[in-house]
Design an enzyme around this catalytic site. Structure first.
Site, PDB file in Angstrom:
ATOM      1  N   ARG A 154     -10.696  10.273  54.075  1.00 43.92           N
ATOM      2  CA  ARG A 154     -10.750   8.917  54.656  1.00 43.92           C
ATOM      3  C   ARG A 154      -9.344   8.331  54.903  1.00 43.92           C
ATOM      4  NH1 ARG A 154     -15.835   6.898  53.342  1.00 43.92           N
ATOM      5  NH2 ARG A 154     -15.590   5.433  55.060  1.00 43.92           N
ATOM      6  N   CYS A 202     -12.851   9.289  49.022  1.00 48.85           N
ATOM      7  CA  CYS A 202     -14.102   8.998  48.330  1.00 48.85           C
ATOM      8  C   CYS A 202     -14.932  10.280  48.417  1.00 48.85           C
ATOM      9  CB  CYS A 202     -14.814   7.832  48.987  1.00 48.85           C
ATOM     10  SG  CYS A 202     -15.402   8.222  50.625  1.00 48.85           S
TER      11      CYS A 202
END
Ligand code: EPZ
Length: 417
Positions: free
Chosen positions: A122, A117
């Site tokens: 992540r 993101c």
């Protein structure tokens, strides 16, 4: 695409109520997958991410009833479809939180990789590694995590990094595993504790939540329960920073000061006058804030989710300060937008040097991620003239009725289609 239009220069004054915590509600809603019985969850914030999570659970087969007053009733009697499809997961990374519960309850799961993101890659390798240690067979192919486990077993898991949802996923999986699981280097965030309290009320045997070592003794099944979601400490912090930056005076109701020490300390250091009650926080900023150095780190240190907000406070403060982001590799997306409003910020790696100036100038800016959006709102509140913030769907993911609450505090703010 909707926009927010803000007329700057008005000190925030008044009182608002803080909503339930997004980052506690999301894992707690997933806990329903662990039991055949009904879970009643109260104080659920009305947010886009919550709606997405409820849709994700519903398409798995969870029965969901919403009532008007932020209560959600979930029944995971049958889970005929233990699948988290890309279409839903791509809009909300926290979908990964269904992986542990699905494996523990049904023995199988097919969960789309969340993907990166705005703030970073992540990865979810620690989630996968921990579940494999508990006996899960996991293959990652075609963008999906395909997992199966006849019966998870307890394990001693030392997390390479402190991971909030990693800790939550493994803690949920361990509640129904055979034997004892110990999670070392666990996240200590209050949202982890709130989830643990909910699981314990469902019959889980958990000790040590809130410390860096959590022990879970697996049980055969969990029963239904009723749980009230804790207040959102990041929403609280965001409004306090907005009040400080605008030289305002506000009182937050339903807020917990005991989980905001690092943020309250920094606000006091910047010159704010703060007093706290049982479930309230009062802040008054009488003079221009003073710059404060900030370094993000896992709880109880300064939260990364408050970094962007303090970037704005320092942009209009007296002096210069260094902001260091140690959690995410790309969480300075708000910097270029703030510079377009006249802020003096220089980024070098994971550090930003902010030189304060009297006023920012209103401009049209673009939101890139949830907390960056919040920082642009604060910048608009203190800038000279009008600021228009585009792509505000980011902000709706994590702040309940932000313009209503700000208008309640005297801000001139309106949403435009
Ligand atoms: C949670 O994200 C929060 N989200 C985030 O809030 C918050 O910023 C973050 O914790 C840190 O406090 C929810 O709780 C839903 P991490 P999470 O796993 O769990 C690395 C917001 O604005 N890592 O604690 O995804 C990771 O890349 C959101 O509300 C791995 O390398 O964060 C990061 O650098 C944004 N492998 C660090 O660990 C893994 O398997 C901490 O991430 C997992 C994480």
């Amino acid at each position: 695409m909707q926009k927010l239009v803000i007329e700057g220069g008005i000190p925030l004054q008044g009182e608002i109520r803080i909503s339930g915590a997004k980052n506690a509600a999301l894992p707690i809603l997933c806990a329903t997958l662990l039991s055949r019985e009904t879970l009643h969850v109260e104080n659920v914030p009305h947010l886009k991410d919550v709606t997405t999570m409820l849709s994700l659970l519903a398409q798995m087969g969870v029965g969901i009833t919403l009532d008007a007053s932020q209560c959600v009733e979930l029944s995971g009697r049958e889970i005929p479809n233990p699948v988290a499809p890309y279409e839903l997961v791509k809009t909300m990374r926290a979908s990964i939180l269904v992986l542990g519960p699905l494996l523990a309850r049904t023995g199988r799961a097919s969960v789309s990789l969340p993907g990166g993101c705005a703030i970073g890659l992540r990865p979810v390798d620690l989630h996968i590694k921990g579940l494999q240690a508990m006996g899960a067979e996991i293959e990652v192919a075609n963008g999906y995590i395909q997992a199966s486990a006849s019966k998870l077993h307890g394990a001693r898991i030392c997390m390479d990094l402190v991971s909030v949802t990693g800790t939550e996923n493994l803690m949920m999986a361990a509640t129904l595993a055979r034997g004892v699981t110990v999670i070392e280097n666990a996240a200590r965030e209050p949202e982890v504790v709130d989830l643990a309290n909910c699981l314990i009320s469902m019959g889980a045997k958990i000790s040590g939540a809130g410390s860096d070592t959590i022990e879970i003794e697996g049980v055969d099944e969990l029963h239904g329960a009723r749980h009230r979601v804790m207040p959102d400490r990041i929403e609280s912090g965001t409004f306090l920073v907005a009040a400080a930056a605008s030289l305002g005076k506000i009182k937050l109701h339903g807020a917990r000061s005991d989980i905001l020490d690092a943020v309250l300390d920094k606000l006091s250091e910047s010159g704010a006058h703060i007093s706290t009650g049982e479930e309230s926080i009062f802040l008054e900023m009488r003079d221009r804030p003073k710059s404060v150095n900030v370094r993000t780190a896992p709880y109880p240190a300064f939260p990364t989710d408050m970094q962007a907000q303090f970037m704005v406070l320092n942009s209009v403060a007296e002096g210069s300060a260094l902001i260091t982001e140690t959690i995410f590799e790309n969480r300075f997306m708000h910097v270029q937008e703030l510079c377009r409003m006249g802020a003096h910020i220089e980024v070098e790696g994971n550090a930003a040097m902010v030189r304060g100036k009297e006023r920012l100038g209103g401009a049209t800016v673009m939101a890139t991620d949830l907390r960056a959006s919040a920082s642009l709102v604060i910048a608009g509140l203190v800038a000279r003239g009008e600021t228009t913030i585009e792509r505000i769907y980011h902000i709706d993911r994590g702040y309940e009725c932000i313009e209503e609450k700000l208008a309640q505090l005297g801000a001139k703010i309106r949403r435009m289609a």
